[in-house]
Design an enzyme around this catalytic site. Structure first.
Site, mmCIF file in Angstrom:
data_model
loop_
_atom_site.group_PDB
_atom_site.id
_atom_site.type_symbol
_atom_site.label_atom_id
_atom_site.label_comp_id
_atom_site.label_asym_id
_atom_site.label_seq_id
_atom_site.Cartn_x
_atom_site.Cartn_y
_atom_site.Cartn_z
ATOM 1 N N ASP A 85 0.824 -1.208 0.000
ATOM 2 C CA ASP A 85 0.000 0.000 0.000
ATOM 3 C C ASP A 85 0.863 1.265 0.000
ATOM 4 O O ASP A 85 1.788 1.384 0.808
ATOM 5 C CB ASP A 85 -0.881 -0.031 1.259
ATOM 6 C CG ASP A 85 -1.908 1.078 1.292
ATOM 7 O OD1 ASP A 85 -2.499 1.363 0.241
ATOM 8 O OD2 ASP A 85 -2.118 1.645 2.387
ATOM 9 N N HIS A 86 0.572 2.183 -0.884
ATOM 10 C CA HIS A 86 1.281 3.477 -0.952
ATOM 11 C C HIS A 86 2.795 3.349 -1.044
ATOM 12 O O HIS A 86 3.516 4.104 -0.394
ATOM 13 C CB HIS A 86 0.943 4.366 0.261
ATOM 14 C CG HIS A 86 -0.418 4.970 0.172
ATOM 15 N ND1 HIS A 86 -0.731 5.958 -0.730
ATOM 16 C CD2 HIS A 86 -1.547 4.700 0.847
ATOM 17 C CE1 HIS A 86 -2.006 6.276 -0.581
ATOM 18 N NE2 HIS A 86 -2.526 5.515 0.353
ATOM 19 N N GLY A 184 -6.774 8.570 7.687
ATOM 20 C CA GLY A 184 -6.834 8.834 9.123
ATOM 21 C C GLY A 184 -8.257 9.123 9.555
ATOM 22 O O GLY A 184 -9.217 8.697 8.917
ATOM 23 N N GLY A 212 -8.939 5.624 2.626
ATOM 24 C CA GLY A 212 -9.563 6.374 3.714
ATOM 25 C C GLY A 212 -10.972 5.880 3.995
ATOM 26 O O GLY A 212 -11.889 6.666 4.239
ATOM 27 N N SER A 214 -11.916 4.274 6.578
ATOM 28 C CA SER A 214 -12.231 4.374 8.011
ATOM 29 C C SER A 214 -13.042 5.630 8.291
ATOM 30 O O SER A 214 -12.673 6.720 7.870
ATOM 31 C CB SER A 214 -10.947 4.421 8.843
ATOM 32 O OG SER A 214 -10.238 3.215 8.721
ATOM 33 N N THR A 236 -7.015 2.895 9.764
ATOM 34 C CA THR A 236 -7.232 3.612 11.023
ATOM 35 C C THR A 236 -8.223 2.877 11.932
ATOM 36 O O THR A 236 -7.998 2.752 13.138
ATOM 37 C CB THR A 236 -7.763 5.035 10.722
ATOM 38 O OG1 THR A 236 -6.847 5.655 9.822
ATOM 39 C CG2 THR A 236 -7.879 5.870 11.982
HETATM 40 ZN ZN ZN Z 1 -4.353 5.334 1.164
#
Ligand code: ZN
Length: 290
Positions: A85-86, A184, A212, A214, A236
């Site tokens: 991831d990333h 986050g 994102g 979460s 998160t």
């Molecule tokens: Zn991401």
């Protein structure tokens, strides 16, 4: 006993057609991974893990992360996917592929379109030689620490026309889009831009990814699944579940110098959370009584 990891692409192509999504679950130890895999097994869904740089460090390196995922693959009947991831660095991505990752993300979204295309296409060229799935990202996904106005936020979101060009020129398998979710925790009410997602979905024929996940309202996530979102990253939320669980133990009777007292509730809560999310995301294909 099979101990093979699977590429992600085919599962998400199927998910796009049948309008469901897989949760991308962020893990940082074998044990948490195993707890979630039991749920995937129960529901008959592929187990998708996402791990970034920080998690790779907790595992003690790429090889250890692959070994953990392969061990889990040997314990369940469903496919197990380990997705980088990333990742931003070409060499690091090649190392991940050489270590056994069958799915990677190249995040060059910080660069302008041309350089993003160049950096992403280079990864695709290497990864596809080994049958490895590649996710690219276009548009900027805000971090929770960033305070943006709505118009600033929209300006960072994925442009549908650029998305079509990006997909065609890079040859990526999956596209991460920016439609208003943040990495986050949300410190403001989320504005998920469904009309923009619809436009991207109509221009682009590959599966789309929501980062994102979460804290994003579940009705919006479900709506997004109807417009091509096939993978929803959850990181998160998992940290929150585990953190709250261990804090809860400590504020109650305490862990009593027992590993089971300390961690067993966290595994259980994590599994419950994962089941809730998997059911929600795959609602369109799961029979009611699985
Ligand atoms: Zn991401």
């Amino acid at each position: 006993m099979k101990r093979e990891l699977s590429p992600l692409k085919d599962y998400l192509v199927d998910a796009r057609e049948r309008k469901y999504a897989l949760g991308g679950f962020c893990i940082w130890t074998y044990a948490y991974g195993r707890a979630i895999a039991q749920v995937a097994q129960k529901l008959g869904l592929p187990m998708l893990y996402i791990i970034g740089d920080a998690e790779v460090k907790f595992f003690g390196g790429l090889d250890n992360a692959v070994a953990a995922a392969k061990t889990i693959a040997g314990e369940v009947d469903v496919p197990v996917i380990l997705h980088a991831d990333h990742f931003r660095d070409y060499d690091k991505i090649c190392q991940a592929i050489d270590a056994g990752f069958k799915s990677v993300m190249i995040d060059a979204s910080a660069y302008d379109l041309e350089e993003n295309i160049e950096r992403t296409a280079r990864v695709v060229e290497y990864a596809h030689r080994y049958g490895v799935t590649v996710e690219g990202e276009l548009g900027k996904i805000a971090g929770c620490e960033q305070k943006l106005s709505l118009s600033q936020e929209e300006a960072l979101q994925t442009d549908p026309e650029e998305a079509a060009v990006f997909v065609e020129k890079t040859g990526i398998d999956l596209l991460a889009v920016s439609i208003g979710t943040v990495h986050g925790e949300y410190h403001f009410p989320p504005h998920i831009n469904i009309p923009r997602l619809q436009k991207i979905h109509s221009r682009v024929s590959i599966p789309l990814v929501m980062h994102g996940g979460s804290g994003t309202p579940e009705d919006k996530v479900q709506e997004a699944v109807n417009y091509g979102i096939t993978k929803v990253n959850l990181a998160t939320d998992l940290v929150r579940v585990v953190g709250e669980s261990t804090a809860h133990v400590q504020s109650g009777d305490g862990f009593g110098y027992s590993v089971a007292n300390m961690y067993a509730p966290a595994y259980e809560r994590l599994a419950d959370f994962a089941e809730h999310k998997m059911r929600l995301l795959a609602k369109n294909i799961l029979p009611d009584k699985v």
